[in-house]
Structure formats: structure tokens, C-alpha cells
Design a protein around this motif. Structure first.
Motif, PDB file in Angstrom:
ATOM      1  N   UNK A 330       9.066  -7.808  -1.968  1.00 28.42           N
ATOM      2  CA  UNK A 330       7.779  -7.754  -1.277  1.00 28.42           C
ATOM      3  C   UNK A 330       7.714  -6.522  -0.375  1.00 28.42           C
ATOM      4  N   UNK A 331       8.877  -6.103   0.097  1.00 26.83           N
ATOM      5  CA  UNK A 331       8.941  -4.907   0.958  1.00 26.83           C
ATOM      6  C   UNK A 331       8.346  -3.686   0.251  1.00 26.83           C
ATOM      7  N   UNK A 332       8.646  -3.556  -1.037  1.00 28.31           N
ATOM      8  CA  UNK A 332       8.095  -2.418  -1.785  1.00 28.31           C
ATOM      9  C   UNK A 332       6.569  -2.515  -1.877  1.00 28.31           C
ATOM     10  N   UNK A 333       6.079  -3.730  -2.068  1.00 28.93           N
ATOM     11  CA  UNK A 333       4.631  -3.928  -2.180  1.00 28.93           C
ATOM     12  C   UNK A 333       3.936  -3.590  -0.865  1.00 28.93           C
ATOM     13  N   UNK A 334       4.494  -4.058   0.233  1.00 25.18           N
ATOM     14  CA  UNK A 334       3.869  -3.795   1.541  1.00 25.18           C
ATOM     15  C   UNK A 334       3.862  -2.293   1.829  1.00 25.18           C
ATOM     16  N   UNK A 335       4.926  -1.638   1.436  1.00 26.90           N
ATOM     17  CA  UNK A 335       4.971  -0.178   1.601  1.00 26.90           C
ATOM     18  C   UNK A 335       3.801   0.470   0.862  1.00 26.90           C
ATOM     19  N   UNK A 336       3.594   0.043  -0.359  1.00 29.79           N
ATOM     20  CA  UNK A 336       2.545   0.660  -1.164  1.00 29.79           C
ATOM     21  C   UNK A 336       1.152   0.329  -0.647  1.00 29.79           C
ATOM     22  N   UNK A 337       0.916  -0.939  -0.365  1.00 28.07           N
ATOM     23  CA  UNK A 337      -0.433  -1.385   0.008  1.00 28.07           C
ATOM     24  C   UNK A 337      -0.813  -0.893   1.414  1.00 28.07           C
ATOM     25  N   UNK A 338       0.210  -0.515   2.205  1.00 27.50           N
ATOM     26  CA  UNK A 338      -0.082   0.013   3.542  1.00 27.50           C
ATOM     27  C   UNK A 338      -0.242   1.526   3.514  1.00 27.50           C
ATOM     28  N   UNK A 339      -0.338   2.107   2.313  1.00 30.03           N
ATOM     29  CA  UNK A 339      -0.481   3.550   2.208  1.00 30.03           C
ATOM     30  C   UNK A 339       0.814   4.276   2.526  1.00 30.03           C
ATOM     31  N   UNK A 340       1.945   3.712   2.069  1.00 34.54           N
ATOM     32  CA  UNK A 340       3.279   4.313   2.258  1.00 34.54           C
ATOM     33  C   UNK A 340       3.619   4.469   3.745  1.00 34.54           C
ATOM     34  N   UNK A 341       3.307   3.444   4.520  1.00 30.52           N
ATOM     35  CA  UNK A 341       3.542   3.484   5.958  1.00 30.52           C
ATOM     36  C   UNK A 341       4.919   2.906   6.295  1.00 30.52           C
ATOM     37  N   UNK A 342       5.899   3.795   6.436  1.00 31.61           N
ATOM     38  CA  UNK A 342       7.272   3.316   6.658  1.00 31.61           C
ATOM     39  C   UNK A 342       7.451   2.655   8.028  1.00 31.61           C
TER      40      UNK A 342
END
Ligand SMILES: *Cc1c(COP(=O)(O)O)cnc(C)c1O
Length: 500
Positions: A330-342
Motif C-alpha cells: 500500500x505504501x507504493x500506492x500512497x506514494x503514487x496517488x499523492x503525486x510522489x510525495x515522499x
């Protein structure tokens, strides 16, 4: 194509490095810097292609540092008719004009983990060579059943690797145990650990974090690694079969090029469904992702409310591969859906580690709602779905696939959405024979029966053939009878590698 870490996107490594390393040093997961776009025409051209060519089409866009020849070698070693029993590798089965099953369980261990674990060892050895490492890779696995066997089959006799699997003495099913203790291959070892899955897992973790031991192995030319599900090399092969399913639907004229489909995925670690999301990012026409959970429904709540809360009772269900409270991908998904916001990812994952709960910002929640639907069901509903689908459509599902079908049926009832839908079918019904038979008959029907009697019963009842790899277990003699105390696991590794 370079890879960033979800928790620090200034980190940039090649795919070979990402695969070799597994996890980024600060704890983040590796993700591609961008998603290669493919045109509808290119997707259309896949209809006439083999699974291997479809795999090449997808994989070469991500593993850009691999030579054509290397990539071809990985693909042809992994996806053979001999190992999968079918030319199609991942065939699509139609039950009516809107419902199709993508069967991901024709591999050697009868579950979908084979789709990734058959190719990962080849990615790994190629990556080692590309990054000038000469050490032999030692894979350590603690398993609650399915992953251990799939890893053993994937790594067996792969040059430059050895694998040791630890399973809890009394924590796996009879058939899972038989699958492991009869494992063939010159580079494999299997041991039971006195204790439960956590004991086995903790023992393996201890070995991984023992720096003196690592140095000892290093001096002997060995490098420890895991076949962990967060490795990019396990995720990327899963994107392929969504393209393949779409191509099969085109070839069978079930859809026209450009038509959108829905996908339903029985979800645990969020790897499989994430792969379908990545396929859409590349241009595959997918309308809705329907995330299906069993009673461990942390993801259902997350998708509906934006709150991820693992502080809840853990349920042991008849779909054990989905009994998970922390879905690591899910961490990868959140990264993507947040516009790559680390920064957001780091913040949320820190909260998850400390409090077991986090809430995503409203704009992210809105985006998730637009793309995803979610649902869950309990064991009783799962069993009822197996029986209903078998009686009405003549299609027999395992317990995990049945969770997906149950959630899909509820979705259709709720929304009326009749978009053609692909349901990921993740295990052979024979692998979970007891629960499937109870669903079709009742408890009395299976009482006192051993695994092979159950397989025979299910064969007769379903008209399907028992998969060869399960049937032949009866004739196999166990090779591995080691049972170790949890404190002795390191010695087992040393004995196997002949280091001291
Ligand atoms: C691992 C597994 C799942 C869950 O897949 P994730 O990628 O972890 O979401 C579902 N069904 C079966 C049979 C599995 O082995």
C-alpha cells in the motif's frame, strides 16, 4: 528507467540495483521514476502474441538496464508450458458475458505466487552479475505455507543461488508440509522450527540482522537475500498478466480495443491489485479496481474512509493468504496517488509504526474513491459463494478467489455496473480442498479423511483433474526431516552452507 524510494525520492538506482537490494536503506520501497505509456495499437498487437512475448513487451519497459537477451532468458526460464501445464500460462475463463476469471494458479505450486517467484530468481542472478557481484545468493525464508513452497520451486537448481526454508512445526497444513519436505533440487534445504510462524520469522530476522554472521558468510562468498514480496522483482511480473488478460479478451472478441474493464482482486499485501493499477497507468483501459478482503478488512475500511487502522482483532480465516493487517505494498500506492510525495509517505508510515493508524489527506481520499471500490466477506459467505458459483456456473473456485467473487456480486448488486470484469483467481481449488469440500457438502463429508482422500473426493465432485504436482506427492518420499529449536536456526544455515 531509474527507481526512487517511496520515503526519499532523491534516491535513484537502476532496476538491477533495486532488485538486488530489495528494500531501500531508509526503509522505503523502490518504485519506477515514471510509468512507460503504451498506445492502444500496441495493446491491440498483444492479442496475437504469446504470454512470453507479452511479458517481454511489459518488462523491457521497466527493466531498461537488462539486455534483450538477458530479459528473454529470464522469461523463457520462468514461463514454460512444462511448469505451467498450459501454453497460455495465465488463461482467462469465461462464466458469463460479464464475468471472467484470470487463472493465476497453473504454476508448479498451484497458487499465484508462482507468477512472480518463477521469474524473480532469474532477475536476481542477472542483477547480481550486472552489478558485478560474484557472491552466491542465499535465500532465507520463513513461511506460513504458500510462499515457502513457491520460493523453493522458483529457486530450485538456479545457478548461483541456494535456498533454505523454515516452517513452523505445527503451523502448516499437511499438504503444505508434504510439498516442502519432498522438495527436489540440488540447492535447497527445508527445516521445521519448533514453534509458530512468528518464531520462525523472528529467527530468520535475527540471522538477517546479525552483522558478525553476515561477515562470516561474506568471507565464504555468500550473500543473504530474501524473496520478500516488497521486492520490485516480484511486483513487476504481476503487471504482465493484466495486459495478457485484456489481450485474451480482445483475441476472443469479448471486447473491442479501447473498451474499459473492471478488475477484482482478492487482496492481502496489496501487491496483486497494485500491479493492475500500474497497468492502468501504462494505458490499459481499466475503469474500477475492486479490492476484496476477508474478515481482516482493514483495506475495505481504508478505501471507504481514508483511515488505515490495524488496531483490530486478527481473524484466522479459510483464506489464510489474505490474513494480513499490514499491507506492505500500500505504501507504493500512497506514494503514487499523492503525486510522489515522499514526505507524506514517510509521515504516514511513521504513524503506522508508532500508533498503528493513519489518515490520508482529503484530496488523496477523493482520488482513491474515484478509482477504487472495496468490500469484504466472512467465511460463511465465502463458502456460500463457492457452492453457488459451482452450482449455477459450473465453476469451482478456491477460498481466496471466492472472496473476490462474493465481493464482486455485492458490488454489482449495489451499483448495477455490468462492465465486463476480470476476477483474479489466485489458487487452485485443490490447494484448499478441505474448505472447498465443506462448502460443497458439509463438515461430515470431510471428517477423518486424509489429504489424498480429499483430493480424490474433490476430483470426483468437480470433474476437474487433481493438479499433477499435488497428486504425485503421494508417491514422494520425504527428504527433509530436520526439526530445530528456534535458537538453532543459525546452525542449520551454517550446516547447509558448511561454514563455521
Ligand atoms: C498471496 C495471496 C493473495 C494476496 O495477494 P497480495 O498480492 O498479497 O494482495 C491472494 N490469494 C492467494 C492464494 C495468495 O497466495
Amino acid at each position: 528507467m531509474q527507481y526512487h524510494s517511496t520515503r526519499d525520492n532523491s534516491i535513484s538506482v537502476s532496476s538491477a540495483q533495486a532488485i538486488k537490494q530489495g528494500l531501500s536503506t531508509e526503509g522505503g520501497l523502490f518504485v519506477p521514476e515514471s510509468f512507460p505509456e503504451v498506445s492502444l495499437d500496441e495493446i491491440g498487437s498483444l492479442a496475437a502474441k504469446s504470454y512470453q512475448d507479452r511479458a517481454d513487451f511489459v518488462l523491457k519497459r521497466f527493466l531498461t538496464d537488462f539486455s534483450n537477451e538477458d530479459l528473454r532468458n529470464c522469461i523463457s526460464a520462468a514461463y514454460t508450458k512444462e511448469k505451467f501445464g498450459t501454453e497460455a500460462i495465465a488463461p482467462v475463463y469465461k462464466i458469463n458475458d460479464s464475468t471472467y476469471f484470470l487463472e493465476l494458479w497453473h504454476g508448479p505450486t498451484c497458487a499465484f505466487k508462482d507468477m512472480a517467484l518463477q521469474i524473480l530468481p532469474h532477475f536476481l542472478t542477472t542483477s547480481m552479475r550486472m552489478t558485478n557481484e560474484n557472491e552466491e545468493i542465499i535465500i532465507l525464508v520463513a513461511t506460513s505455507g504458500d510462499t515457502g513452497k513457491a520460493a523453493l520451486e522458483g529457486f530450485r537448481d538456479v545457478n548461483g543461488t541456494r535456498i533454505i526454508v523454515f516452517y513452523p512445526d505445527n503451523g502448516v497444513s499437511e499438504i503444505q508440509k508434504l510439498q516442502m519436505v519432498t522438495q527436489r533440487g540440488d540447492n535447497v534445504s527445508v527445516a521445521a522450527v519448533k514453534g509458530n510462524f512468528d518464531d520462525a520469522q523472528n529467527g530468520v530476522k535475527k540471522i538477517f540482522t546479525d552483522n558478525d554472521y553476515k561477515k562470516l558468510l561474506d568471507r565464504n562468498g555468500f550473500k543473504l537475500s530474501s524473496a520478500n514480496s516488497i521486492n520490485w522483482g516480484r511486483l513487476v511480473p504481476q503487471i504482465v498478466y493484466y495486459f495478457s488478460a485484456y489481450a485474451d479478451l480482445l483475441a476472443a472478441k469479448e471486447i473491442e480495443l479501447g473498451d474499459e474493464i473492471n478488475v477484482v482482486v482478492p487482496t492481502g499485501n496489496f501487491g496483486n491489485i497494485l500491479a493492475s493499477y500500474y497497468a492502468k497507468k501504462m494505458g490499459l483501459p481499466i475503469k474500477k479496481f475492486i479490492c476484496a478482503s476477508n474478515e481482516n478488512n482493514v483495506l475495505t475500511d481504508f478505501i471507504k474512509t481514508g483511515v488505515y487502522d490495524k488496531n483490530r482483532r486478527f481473524h484466522t480465516t479459510i483464506s489464510p493468504s489474505m490474513d494480513i493487517l499490514i499491507s506492505s505494498n500500500l505504501e507504493r500506492f500512497i506514494y503514487d496517488i499523492s503525486g510522489c510525495n515522499d514526505e507524506i509517505v514517510t509521515d504516514l508510515m511513521t504513524k503506522l509504526a508508532s500508533d498503528g493508524i493513519y489518515t490520508v489527506p482529503d484530496d488523496i481520499k477523493a482520488k482513491i474513491e474515484e478509482l477504487f471500490d472495496a468490500g469484504c466477506c466472512d467465511d460463511k459467505e465465502t463458502m456460500a459463494t463457492i457452492k453457488k458459483t459451482f452450482n449455477a456456473d459450473g465453476y469451482l473456485m478456491d477460498t481466496h478467489t471466492a472472496v473476490a467473487k462474493c465481493v464482486y456480486d455485492k458490488y454489482v448488486e449495489r451499483t448495477g455496473d455490468m462492465t465486463k470484469t476480470v476476477i483474479a483467481s489466485t489458487a487452485s481449488p485443490f490447494k484448499f480442498n478441505q474448505s472447498v469440500l465443506i462448502a460443497l457438502e458439509d463438515y461430515n463429508a470431510v471428517a477423518g479423511k486424509n489429504e489424498f482422500e480429499l483430493l480424490a473426493m474433490l476430483e470426483e465432485k468437480s470433474g476437474m483433474r487433481v493438479p499433477v504436482s499435488l497428486a504425485e506427492l503421494k508417491e514422494r518420499t520425504p527428504i527433509f526431516d530436520t526439526v530445530v529449536e528456534k535458537e538453532q536456526m543459525k546452525n542449520t544455515v551454517s550446516d547447509f552452507l558448511k561454514v563455521e
